[in-house]
Write an enzyme that holds these catalytic residues in place. Structure first.
Site, PDB file in Angstrom:
ATOM      1  N   PHE A   1       0.849  -1.189   0.000  1.00  0.00           N
ATOM      2  CA  PHE A   1       0.000   0.000   0.000  1.00  0.00           C
ATOM      3  C   PHE A   1       0.889   1.245   0.000  1.00  0.00           C
ATOM      4  CE2 PHE A   1      -2.773   3.293   1.614  1.00  0.00           C
ATOM      5  CZ  PHE A   1      -3.849   3.137   0.768  1.00  0.00           C
TER       6      PHE A   1
ATOM      7  N   ASP B   1       1.155  -4.665   8.652  1.00  0.00           N
ATOM      8  CA  ASP B   1       0.035  -3.742   8.479  1.00  0.00           C
ATOM      9  C   ASP B   1      -1.230  -4.604   8.377  1.00  0.00           C
ATOM     10  OD1 ASP B   1      -1.953  -2.036   7.561  1.00  0.00           O
ATOM     11  OD2 ASP B   1      -0.563  -0.814   6.373  1.00  0.00           O
TER      12      ASP B   1
ATOM     13  N   TYR C   1     -11.127   2.383  10.356  1.00  0.00           N
ATOM     14  CA  TYR C   1     -12.342   2.743   9.595  1.00  0.00           C
ATOM     15  C   TYR C   1     -12.760   1.715   8.558  1.00  0.00           C
ATOM     16  CZ  TYR C   1      -8.518   4.631   6.707  1.00  0.00           C
ATOM     17  OH  TYR C   1      -7.358   4.787   6.007  1.00  0.00           O
ATOM     18  N   LYS C   2     -12.071   0.572   8.493  1.00  0.00           N
ATOM     19  CA  LYS C   2     -12.463  -0.444   7.507  1.00  0.00           C
ATOM     20  C   LYS C   2     -13.373  -1.458   8.200  1.00  0.00           C
ATOM     21  CE  LYS C   2      -8.021   0.133   5.108  1.00  0.00           C
ATOM     22  NZ  LYS C   2      -8.432   0.852   3.911  1.00  0.00           N
TER      23      LYS C   2
ATOM     24  N   ARG D   1     -12.706  -3.811  -7.357  1.00  0.00           N
ATOM     25  CA  ARG D   1     -12.533  -4.427  -6.042  1.00  0.00           C
ATOM     26  C   ARG D   1     -13.873  -4.453  -5.295  1.00  0.00           C
ATOM     27  NH1 ARG D   1      -8.516  -1.940  -1.489  1.00  0.00           N
ATOM     28  NH2 ARG D   1     -10.004  -0.250  -1.728  1.00  0.00           N
TER      29      ARG D   1
HETATM   30  C1  LIG Z   1      -2.701  -1.384   3.947  1.00  0.00           C
HETATM   31  C2  LIG Z   1      -3.103   0.022   4.277  1.00  0.00           C
HETATM   32  N1  LIG Z   1      -2.351   0.744   5.120  1.00  0.00           N
HETATM   33  C3  LIG Z   1      -2.689   2.011   5.443  1.00  0.00           C
HETATM   34  C4  LIG Z   1      -3.826   2.602   4.936  1.00  0.00           C
HETATM   35  C5  LIG Z   1      -4.206   4.000   5.253  1.00  0.00           C
HETATM   36  O1  LIG Z   1      -3.560   4.659   6.206  1.00  0.00           O
HETATM   37  P1  LIG Z   1      -4.121   6.055   6.711  1.00  0.00           P
HETATM   38  O2  LIG Z   1      -5.340   5.775   7.527  1.00  0.00           O
HETATM   39  O3  LIG Z   1      -3.013   6.628   7.469  1.00  0.00           O
HETATM   40  O4  LIG Z   1      -4.520   6.872   5.515  1.00  0.00           O
HETATM   41  C6  LIG Z   1      -4.652   1.871   4.072  1.00  0.00           C
HETATM   42  C7  LIG Z   1      -5.879   2.473   3.476  1.00  0.00           C
HETATM   43  O5  LIG Z   1      -6.037   3.662   3.333  1.00  0.00           O
HETATM   44  C8  LIG Z   1      -4.264   0.571   3.726  1.00  0.00           C
HETATM   45  O6  LIG Z   1      -5.009  -0.144   2.899  1.00  0.00           O
HETATM   46  N1  LIG Z   2      -8.723   6.145   3.651  1.00  0.00           N
HETATM   47  C1  LIG Z   2      -9.297   6.378   2.461  1.00  0.00           C
HETATM   48  C2  LIG Z   2      -9.772   7.639   2.145  1.00  0.00           C
HETATM   49  C3  LIG Z   2     -10.365   7.902   0.929  1.00  0.00           C
HETATM   50  C4  LIG Z   2     -10.505   6.858   0.027  1.00  0.00           C
HETATM   51  C5  LIG Z   2     -10.038   5.604   0.320  1.00  0.00           C
HETATM   52  C6  LIG Z   2      -9.424   5.355   1.523  1.00  0.00           C
HETATM   53  C7  LIG Z   2      -8.874   4.031   1.853  1.00  0.00           C
HETATM   54  O1  LIG Z   2      -8.854   3.672   2.983  1.00  0.00           O
HETATM   55  C8  LIG Z   2      -8.371   3.199   0.771  1.00  0.00           C
HETATM   56  C9  LIG Z   2      -7.994   1.841   1.218  1.00  0.00           C
HETATM   57  N2  LIG Z   2      -6.936   1.809   2.190  1.00  0.00           N
HETATM   58  C10 LIG Z   2      -7.592   0.913   0.085  1.00  0.00           C
HETATM   59  O2  LIG Z   2      -7.275  -0.225   0.387  1.00  0.00           O
HETATM   60  O3  LIG Z   2      -7.610   1.283  -1.058  1.00  0.00           O
END
Ligand SMILES: Cc1ncc(COP(=O)(O)O)c(C=O)c1O
Ligand SMILES: Nc1ccccc1C(=O)C[C@H](N)C(=O)O
Length: 409
Positions: free
Chosen positions: A125, A194, A219-220, A368
Protein backbone atom coordinates in the site's frame (compact mmCIF):
# COMPACT_ATOMS: atom_id res chain seq x y z
CA UNK A 1 -23.93 -20.87 -5.67
CA UNK A 2 -26.18 -21.49 -8.66
CA UNK A 3 -29.34 -19.45 -8.14
CA UNK A 4 -31.03 -16.61 -6.28
CA UNK A 5 -33.02 -19.20 -4.35
CA UNK A 6 -29.82 -20.85 -3.19
CA UNK A 7 -28.47 -17.45 -2.12
CA UNK A 8 -31.63 -16.78 -0.12
CA UNK A 9 -31.42 -20.18 1.55
CA UNK A 10 -27.83 -19.45 2.59
CA UNK A 11 -28.93 -16.12 4.08
CA UNK A 12 -31.81 -17.77 5.92
CA UNK A 13 -29.36 -20.21 7.52
CA UNK A 14 -26.77 -17.52 8.37
CA UNK A 15 -26.34 -17.18 12.17
CA UNK A 16 -24.97 -13.63 11.66
CA UNK A 17 -27.93 -12.45 9.60
CA UNK A 18 -29.38 -10.19 12.29
CA UNK A 19 -26.20 -8.10 12.44
CA UNK A 20 -27.24 -6.36 9.25
CA UNK A 21 -29.96 -4.57 11.22
CA UNK A 22 -27.33 -3.17 13.53
CA UNK A 23 -26.16 -0.97 10.64
CA UNK A 24 -27.76 2.09 9.10
CA UNK A 25 -27.35 1.10 5.44
CA UNK A 26 -29.03 2.94 2.57
CA UNK A 27 -31.99 1.00 1.17
CA UNK A 28 -31.65 -0.41 -2.33
CA UNK A 29 -27.85 -0.47 -2.35
CA UNK A 30 -25.37 -3.31 -2.10
CA UNK A 31 -22.42 -1.99 -0.15
CA UNK A 32 -19.22 -3.80 -1.12
CA UNK A 33 -16.68 -1.26 0.09
CA UNK A 34 -16.43 -1.97 3.80
CA UNK A 35 -12.76 -2.72 3.16
CA UNK A 36 -12.28 0.99 2.48
CA UNK A 37 -14.92 2.61 4.70
CA UNK A 38 -16.97 0.41 7.00
CA UNK A 39 -20.72 1.07 7.37
CA UNK A 40 -22.34 3.09 10.15
CA UNK A 41 -23.46 1.05 13.19
CA UNK A 42 -26.78 2.40 14.50
CA UNK A 43 -25.38 2.40 18.05
CA UNK A 44 -22.67 4.83 16.95
CA UNK A 45 -25.20 7.57 16.29
CA UNK A 46 -26.51 7.44 19.87
CA UNK A 47 -23.02 7.03 21.33
CA UNK A 48 -21.72 10.09 19.53
CA UNK A 49 -24.77 12.12 20.51
CA UNK A 50 -24.16 11.17 24.15
CA UNK A 51 -20.45 11.89 23.98
CA UNK A 52 -21.03 15.23 22.30
CA UNK A 53 -24.03 16.49 24.27
CA UNK A 54 -23.45 14.93 27.65
CA UNK A 55 -19.72 14.40 28.07
CA UNK A 56 -18.47 17.34 26.03
CA UNK A 57 -21.47 19.70 26.33
CA UNK A 58 -22.36 19.25 30.01
CA UNK A 59 -19.37 17.79 31.81
CA UNK A 60 -16.78 19.57 29.69
CA UNK A 61 -13.19 19.24 30.96
CA UNK A 62 -14.27 16.91 33.80
CA UNK A 63 -14.96 14.19 31.24
CA UNK A 64 -11.24 13.43 30.90
CA UNK A 65 -11.57 11.74 34.30
CA UNK A 66 -15.29 11.26 34.76
CA UNK A 67 -16.05 9.72 31.35
CA UNK A 68 -12.73 7.89 31.06
CA UNK A 69 -11.57 9.93 28.07
CA UNK A 70 -7.93 9.72 29.14
CA UNK A 71 -8.07 5.91 29.23
CA UNK A 72 -9.81 5.54 25.86
CA UNK A 73 -6.69 4.79 23.74
CA UNK A 74 -5.68 1.89 26.00
CA UNK A 75 -9.25 0.75 26.62
CA UNK A 76 -10.24 0.56 22.95
CA UNK A 77 -6.80 -0.84 22.12
CA UNK A 78 -7.40 -3.60 24.65
CA UNK A 79 -10.62 -4.49 22.86
CA UNK A 80 -8.97 -4.54 19.43
CA UNK A 81 -6.34 -6.83 20.96
CA UNK A 82 -9.04 -9.51 21.22
CA UNK A 83 -9.51 -9.38 17.44
CA UNK A 84 -5.84 -9.74 16.59
CA UNK A 85 -4.56 -12.26 19.11
CA UNK A 86 -2.71 -9.81 21.34
CA UNK A 87 -2.70 -9.09 25.05
CA UNK A 88 -4.70 -6.03 26.06
CA UNK A 89 -1.62 -4.06 27.10
CA UNK A 90 0.05 -4.63 23.72
CA UNK A 91 -2.40 -2.56 21.67
CA UNK A 92 -3.12 1.15 21.66
CA UNK A 93 -5.40 3.34 19.57
CA UNK A 94 -3.61 6.43 18.34
CA UNK A 95 -3.07 8.68 15.36
CA UNK A 96 -3.50 7.38 11.80
CA UNK A 97 -2.09 4.19 10.35
CA UNK A 98 0.48 6.27 8.46
CA UNK A 99 1.69 8.01 11.63
CA UNK A 100 1.80 4.70 13.50
CA UNK A 101 3.88 3.23 10.69
CA UNK A 102 6.30 6.12 11.10
CA UNK A 103 6.54 5.70 14.87
CA UNK A 104 7.11 1.94 14.79
CA UNK A 105 9.43 1.86 11.78
CA UNK A 106 11.61 4.59 13.23
CA UNK A 107 11.63 2.91 16.64
CA UNK A 108 12.59 -0.43 15.06
CA UNK A 109 15.45 1.07 13.02
CA UNK A 110 16.78 3.12 15.95
CA UNK A 111 16.75 0.08 18.23
CA UNK A 112 19.15 -1.83 15.93
CA UNK A 113 22.10 0.47 15.20
CA UNK A 114 24.00 -2.07 13.09
CA UNK A 115 21.11 -2.56 10.68
CA UNK A 116 20.06 0.15 8.22
CA UNK A 117 17.56 -1.49 5.89
CA UNK A 118 13.77 -1.44 5.87
CA UNK A 119 12.64 -4.31 3.64
CA UNK A 120 9.26 -4.34 1.93
CA UNK A 121 7.62 -5.42 -1.32
CA UNK A 122 6.86 -3.35 -4.42
CA UNK A 123 3.13 -2.75 -4.70
CA UNK A 124 2.65 -2.58 -0.95
CA UNK A 125 0.00 0.00 0.00
CA UNK A 126 1.48 3.37 -1.01
CA UNK A 127 1.45 4.96 2.43
CA UNK A 128 3.54 2.08 3.80
CA UNK A 129 6.20 2.66 1.15
CA UNK A 130 6.03 6.46 1.36
CA UNK A 131 6.37 6.44 5.15
CA UNK A 132 9.23 3.95 4.91
CA UNK A 133 10.94 6.31 2.44
CA UNK A 134 10.45 9.18 4.89
CA UNK A 135 11.84 7.18 7.80
CA UNK A 136 14.81 6.06 5.71
CA UNK A 137 15.55 9.65 4.73
CA UNK A 138 15.18 10.91 8.30
CA UNK A 139 17.37 8.24 9.86
CA UNK A 140 19.88 7.70 7.06
CA UNK A 141 18.52 4.22 6.44
CA UNK A 142 17.57 2.53 3.17
CA UNK A 143 14.33 1.11 1.81
CA UNK A 144 14.88 -2.15 -0.05
CA UNK A 145 12.08 -3.75 -2.09
CA UNK A 146 11.87 -7.38 -3.10
CA UNK A 147 8.94 -9.22 -4.71
CA UNK A 148 7.04 -11.40 -2.27
CA UNK A 149 8.33 -14.64 -3.79
CA UNK A 150 11.87 -13.45 -3.02
CA UNK A 151 11.21 -11.62 0.25
CA UNK A 152 12.70 -14.30 2.49
CA UNK A 153 15.91 -14.48 0.42
CA UNK A 154 16.18 -10.68 0.60
CA UNK A 155 16.50 -10.84 4.39
CA UNK A 156 20.10 -10.40 5.50
CA UNK A 157 22.04 -9.01 8.44
CA UNK A 158 21.44 -5.42 7.24
CA UNK A 159 17.66 -5.65 7.57
CA UNK A 160 16.34 -3.95 10.70
CA UNK A 161 12.67 -4.37 9.93
CA UNK A 162 10.51 -6.17 7.40
CA UNK A 163 7.37 -4.18 6.60
CA UNK A 164 4.50 -6.13 5.03
CA UNK A 165 0.77 -5.73 4.62
CA UNK A 166 -0.77 -8.99 5.81
CA UNK A 167 -3.72 -8.90 3.36
CA UNK A 168 -2.85 -7.07 0.15
CA UNK A 169 -5.16 -4.14 -0.55
CA UNK A 170 -5.57 -5.04 -4.23
CA UNK A 171 -5.22 -8.80 -4.61
CA UNK A 172 -6.36 -9.75 -1.07
CA UNK A 173 -3.49 -12.28 -1.02
CA UNK A 174 -2.55 -13.06 2.58
CA UNK A 175 0.94 -13.73 3.88
CA UNK A 176 1.60 -16.65 6.21
CA UNK A 177 2.29 -14.44 9.20
CA UNK A 178 3.89 -17.08 11.41
CA UNK A 179 6.21 -18.42 8.70
CA UNK A 180 7.40 -15.00 7.51
CA UNK A 181 7.87 -13.77 11.05
CA UNK A 182 9.96 -16.85 11.86
CA UNK A 183 12.11 -16.40 8.76
CA UNK A 184 12.74 -12.71 9.49
CA UNK A 185 13.52 -13.28 13.14
CA UNK A 186 15.95 -16.05 12.18
CA UNK A 187 17.91 -13.31 10.37
CA UNK A 188 17.69 -10.98 13.34
CA UNK A 189 15.08 -8.63 11.83
CA UNK A 190 11.86 -7.37 13.34
CA UNK A 191 8.60 -7.60 11.37
CA UNK A 192 5.97 -4.88 11.20
CA UNK A 193 2.59 -6.14 9.93
CA UNK A 194 0.03 -3.74 8.48
CA UNK A 195 -3.30 -5.30 9.47
CA UNK A 196 -5.51 -2.69 7.78
CA UNK A 197 -7.28 -5.27 5.58
CA UNK A 198 -7.07 -8.05 8.20
CA UNK A 199 -8.42 -6.82 11.54
CA UNK A 200 -12.08 -7.80 11.79
CA UNK A 201 -11.90 -9.57 8.42
CA UNK A 202 -9.76 -12.66 8.97
CA UNK A 203 -8.49 -14.54 12.01
CA UNK A 204 -5.25 -12.91 13.17
CA UNK A 205 -3.15 -14.28 16.02
CA UNK A 206 -0.18 -11.98 16.58
CA UNK A 207 0.98 -13.71 19.73
CA UNK A 208 0.76 -17.19 18.23
CA UNK A 209 2.88 -15.92 15.32
CA UNK A 210 5.34 -14.36 17.80
CA UNK A 211 4.79 -11.05 15.98
CA UNK A 212 6.90 -8.02 16.89
CA UNK A 213 4.97 -4.98 15.68
CA UNK A 214 1.73 -4.18 13.87
CA UNK A 215 -0.52 -1.31 12.84
CA UNK A 216 -3.97 -1.10 11.27
CA UNK A 217 -6.90 1.10 10.28
CA UNK A 218 -9.98 1.77 12.40
CA UNK A 219 -12.34 2.74 9.59
CA UNK A 220 -12.46 -0.44 7.51
CA UNK A 221 -13.70 -3.71 9.03
CA UNK A 222 -13.72 -2.18 12.52
CA UNK A 223 -16.42 0.26 11.38
CA UNK A 224 -14.96 3.22 13.28
CA UNK A 225 -16.04 5.84 10.74
CA UNK A 226 -14.22 8.11 8.28
CA UNK A 227 -10.74 8.98 9.52
CA UNK A 228 -11.20 6.86 12.66
CA UNK A 229 -8.04 6.65 14.76
CA UNK A 230 -5.78 3.69 13.98
CA UNK A 231 -4.21 1.05 16.23
CA UNK A 232 -0.69 -0.11 16.90
CA UNK A 233 0.71 -3.27 18.50
CA UNK A 234 4.07 -3.65 20.21
CA UNK A 235 4.83 -7.10 21.63
CA UNK A 236 5.35 -6.94 25.37
CA UNK A 237 8.98 -8.08 25.03
CA UNK A 238 9.85 -5.01 22.92
CA UNK A 239 8.01 -2.35 24.87
CA UNK A 240 10.83 -1.33 27.21
CA UNK A 241 13.45 -1.03 24.47
CA UNK A 242 11.53 0.78 21.73
CA UNK A 243 11.17 4.56 21.81
CA UNK A 244 8.70 6.62 19.84
CA UNK A 245 10.33 9.26 17.61
CA UNK A 246 7.24 11.42 18.19
CA UNK A 247 7.88 12.06 21.86
CA UNK A 248 4.71 13.98 22.63
CA UNK A 249 3.45 14.68 26.12
CA UNK A 250 0.70 12.04 26.11
CA UNK A 251 3.40 9.39 25.76
CA UNK A 252 5.36 10.83 28.70
CA UNK A 253 5.67 8.86 31.92
CA UNK A 254 3.91 11.65 33.84
CA UNK A 255 2.25 14.09 31.44
CA UNK A 256 0.54 16.03 34.19
CA UNK A 257 3.77 16.74 36.05
CA UNK A 258 4.50 19.24 33.28
CA UNK A 259 8.28 18.76 33.53
CA UNK A 260 10.72 20.05 30.91
CA UNK A 261 12.33 16.74 30.01
CA UNK A 262 10.83 13.85 28.11
CA UNK A 263 10.71 10.47 29.81
CA UNK A 264 8.91 7.68 27.93
CA UNK A 265 5.79 6.25 29.55
CA UNK A 266 5.55 2.73 30.85
CA UNK A 267 4.76 0.00 28.35
CA UNK A 268 2.85 0.82 25.23
CA UNK A 269 1.65 4.21 26.52
CA UNK A 270 4.88 5.77 25.20
CA UNK A 271 3.50 5.37 21.68
CA UNK A 272 0.83 7.97 22.31
CA UNK A 273 1.81 11.39 21.04
CA UNK A 274 -0.79 14.14 21.42
CA UNK A 275 -4.29 14.44 22.85
CA UNK A 276 -6.46 11.48 21.77
CA UNK A 277 -9.38 12.19 19.40
CA UNK A 278 -12.24 11.38 21.74
CA UNK A 279 -15.11 11.54 19.25
CA UNK A 280 -13.25 9.22 16.90
CA UNK A 281 -12.41 6.86 19.74
CA UNK A 282 -16.05 6.76 20.88
CA UNK A 283 -17.21 5.83 17.38
CA UNK A 284 -14.46 3.25 17.00
CA UNK A 285 -15.37 1.66 20.33
CA UNK A 286 -18.93 1.09 19.12
CA UNK A 287 -17.69 -0.58 15.94
CA UNK A 288 -15.30 -2.81 17.86
CA UNK A 289 -17.90 -3.72 20.50
CA UNK A 290 -20.26 -4.82 17.76
CA UNK A 291 -17.61 -7.14 16.30
CA UNK A 292 -16.68 -8.53 19.71
CA UNK A 293 -20.30 -9.50 20.29
CA UNK A 294 -20.27 -11.68 17.16
CA UNK A 295 -19.19 -15.30 16.80
CA UNK A 296 -15.79 -14.54 15.27
CA UNK A 297 -15.00 -17.96 13.75
CA UNK A 298 -18.45 -17.86 12.10
CA UNK A 299 -17.75 -14.31 10.93
CA UNK A 300 -14.46 -15.22 9.25
CA UNK A 301 -15.96 -18.36 7.72
CA UNK A 302 -18.82 -16.30 6.29
CA UNK A 303 -16.38 -13.76 4.81
CA UNK A 304 -14.57 -16.59 3.03
CA UNK A 305 -17.84 -18.12 1.86
CA UNK A 306 -19.13 -14.78 0.49
CA UNK A 307 -15.89 -14.23 -1.43
CA UNK A 308 -15.88 -17.78 -2.82
CA UNK A 309 -19.53 -17.46 -3.84
CA UNK A 310 -18.81 -14.17 -5.64
CA UNK A 311 -15.85 -15.67 -7.50
CA UNK A 312 -17.96 -18.68 -8.55
CA UNK A 313 -20.97 -16.69 -9.67
CA UNK A 314 -18.95 -14.06 -11.56
CA UNK A 315 -16.79 -16.66 -13.29
CA UNK A 316 -19.90 -18.61 -14.23
CA UNK A 317 -22.32 -15.82 -15.19
CA UNK A 318 -19.76 -13.36 -16.61
CA UNK A 319 -17.60 -15.90 -18.47
CA UNK A 320 -16.09 -14.50 -21.67
CA UNK A 321 -16.81 -10.89 -20.72
CA UNK A 322 -13.20 -9.80 -20.14
CA UNK A 323 -12.85 -10.28 -16.39
CA UNK A 324 -9.80 -11.99 -14.88
CA UNK A 325 -9.65 -13.00 -11.24
CA UNK A 326 -6.88 -11.15 -9.39
CA UNK A 327 -7.47 -12.78 -5.99
CA UNK A 328 -6.36 -16.18 -4.67
CA UNK A 329 -9.01 -18.86 -5.14
CA UNK A 330 -8.21 -20.62 -1.89
CA UNK A 331 -10.19 -18.97 0.94
CA UNK A 332 -7.54 -19.60 3.59
CA UNK A 333 -4.94 -17.61 1.64
CA UNK A 334 -6.91 -14.41 1.10
CA UNK A 335 -8.67 -11.63 2.98
CA UNK A 336 -12.33 -10.66 2.73
CA UNK A 337 -12.37 -8.86 -0.62
CA UNK A 338 -12.28 -10.01 -4.23
CA UNK A 339 -10.65 -8.26 -7.18
CA UNK A 340 -11.16 -8.77 -10.88
CA UNK A 341 -9.15 -7.14 -13.64
CA UNK A 342 -10.84 -5.61 -16.66
CA UNK A 343 -9.30 -3.17 -19.10
CA UNK A 344 -12.36 -0.95 -18.72
CA UNK A 345 -12.37 -1.27 -14.94
CA UNK A 346 -12.97 2.39 -14.16
CA UNK A 347 -16.16 3.00 -16.21
CA UNK A 348 -17.50 -0.45 -15.29
CA UNK A 349 -17.16 0.37 -11.60
CA UNK A 350 -18.86 3.75 -12.11
CA UNK A 351 -21.71 1.99 -13.89
CA UNK A 352 -21.99 -0.49 -11.01
CA UNK A 353 -22.09 2.34 -8.49
CA UNK A 354 -24.82 4.06 -10.52
CA UNK A 355 -26.81 0.82 -10.25
CA UNK A 356 -26.31 0.70 -6.48
CA UNK A 357 -23.44 -1.80 -6.30
CA UNK A 358 -20.81 0.10 -4.35
CA UNK A 359 -17.33 -1.31 -4.87
CA UNK A 360 -14.21 0.57 -5.89
CA UNK A 361 -11.57 0.77 -8.59
CA UNK A 362 -7.84 0.51 -8.02
CA UNK A 363 -5.46 1.57 -10.77
CA UNK A 364 -4.63 0.38 -13.28
CA UNK A 365 -7.47 -2.09 -13.92
CA UNK A 366 -8.83 -3.57 -10.68
CA UNK A 367 -12.52 -3.81 -9.78
CA UNK A 368 -12.53 -4.43 -6.04
CA UNK A 369 -15.44 -5.82 -4.02
CA UNK A 370 -15.32 -6.03 -0.22
CA UNK A 371 -17.42 -8.65 1.58
CA UNK A 372 -17.90 -7.54 5.16
CA UNK A 373 -19.63 -10.51 6.77
CA UNK A 374 -21.52 -8.48 9.39
CA UNK A 375 -23.74 -6.75 6.87
CA UNK A 376 -23.33 -8.38 3.44
CA UNK A 377 -25.37 -11.45 2.52
CA UNK A 378 -25.42 -14.10 -0.19
CA UNK A 379 -28.36 -12.47 -1.97
CA UNK A 380 -26.19 -9.35 -2.27
CA UNK A 381 -23.49 -11.50 -3.85
CA UNK A 382 -25.90 -12.94 -6.38
CA UNK A 383 -27.48 -9.57 -7.24
CA UNK A 384 -24.13 -7.78 -7.53
CA UNK A 385 -22.87 -10.41 -9.96
CA UNK A 386 -26.09 -10.21 -12.01
CA UNK A 387 -25.85 -6.42 -12.25
CA UNK A 388 -22.20 -6.75 -13.28
CA UNK A 389 -23.23 -9.24 -15.98
CA UNK A 390 -25.94 -6.91 -17.22
CA UNK A 391 -23.55 -3.94 -17.41
CA UNK A 392 -20.98 -6.01 -19.32
CA UNK A 393 -23.39 -7.64 -21.75
CA UNK A 394 -25.32 -4.46 -22.56
CA UNK A 395 -22.19 -2.28 -22.72
CA UNK A 396 -23.97 0.16 -20.37
CA UNK A 397 -20.61 1.10 -18.89
CA UNK A 398 -19.56 2.81 -22.13
CA UNK A 399 -21.22 6.11 -21.33
CA UNK A 400 -19.30 9.40 -21.17
CA UNK A 401 -20.61 9.98 -17.65
CA UNK A 402 -18.84 6.82 -16.47
CA UNK A 403 -15.49 7.71 -18.03
CA UNK A 404 -15.03 10.95 -16.02
CA UNK A 405 -12.45 10.49 -13.27
CA UNK A 406 -13.06 11.54 -9.65
CA UNK A 407 -10.56 12.98 -7.15
CA UNK A 408 -11.08 10.16 -4.65
CA UNK A 409 -11.42 6.62 -5.92
C1 LIG B 1 -2.70 -1.38 3.95
C2 LIG B 1 -3.10 0.02 4.28
N1 LIG B 1 -2.35 0.74 5.12
C3 LIG B 1 -2.69 2.01 5.44
C4 LIG B 1 -3.83 2.60 4.94
C5 LIG B 1 -4.21 4.00 5.25
O1 LIG B 1 -3.56 4.66 6.21
P1 LIG B 1 -4.12 6.05 6.71
O2 LIG B 1 -5.34 5.77 7.53
O3 LIG B 1 -3.01 6.63 7.47
O4 LIG B 1 -4.52 6.87 5.52
C6 LIG B 1 -4.65 1.87 4.07
C7 LIG B 1 -5.88 2.47 3.48
O5 LIG B 1 -6.04 3.66 3.33
C8 LIG B 1 -4.26 0.57 3.73
O6 LIG B 1 -5.01 -0.14 2.90
N1 LIG C 1 -8.72 6.14 3.65
C1 LIG C 1 -9.30 6.38 2.46
C2 LIG C 1 -9.77 7.64 2.14
C3 LIG C 1 -10.37 7.90 0.93
C4 LIG C 1 -10.51 6.86 0.03
C5 LIG C 1 -10.04 5.60 0.32
C6 LIG C 1 -9.42 5.36 1.52
C7 LIG C 1 -8.87 4.03 1.85
O1 LIG C 1 -8.85 3.67 2.98
C8 LIG C 1 -8.37 3.20 0.77
C9 LIG C 1 -7.99 1.84 1.22
N2 LIG C 1 -6.94 1.81 2.19
C10 LIG C 1 -7.59 0.91 0.08
O2 LIG C 1 -7.27 -0.23 0.39
O3 LIG C 1 -7.61 1.28 -1.06
Amino acid sequence: MKSLDEARALDAADPLRTYRDAFDLPAGEIYLDGNSLGALPRATVARLAGTVRGEWGRDLIRSWNKAGWIDAPARVGGKIAQLIGAQAHEVLVADSTSVNLFKLLAAAVKAQPGRRVILSEPGNFPTDLYVAQGVAETLGAELRLAPREAIVEALDEDVAVLLLTHVHYQSAAMFDMAAITRAAQAKGALVLWDLSHSAGAVAVDLNAANADLAVGCGYKYLNGGPGAPAFLFVAERHQAALRSPLSGWMGHAAPFDFGDDYAPGEGISRFLCGTPPILGLAALEEGVDLLLGADLPALYAKGQALCSAFIDVVEDRCAGLGLTLATPREGATRGSHVSFRHEQGWPIMQALIARGVIGDFRAPDILRFGFTPLYVGFEDVWNAAEILRDILTTGAWDDPAFHARAAVT
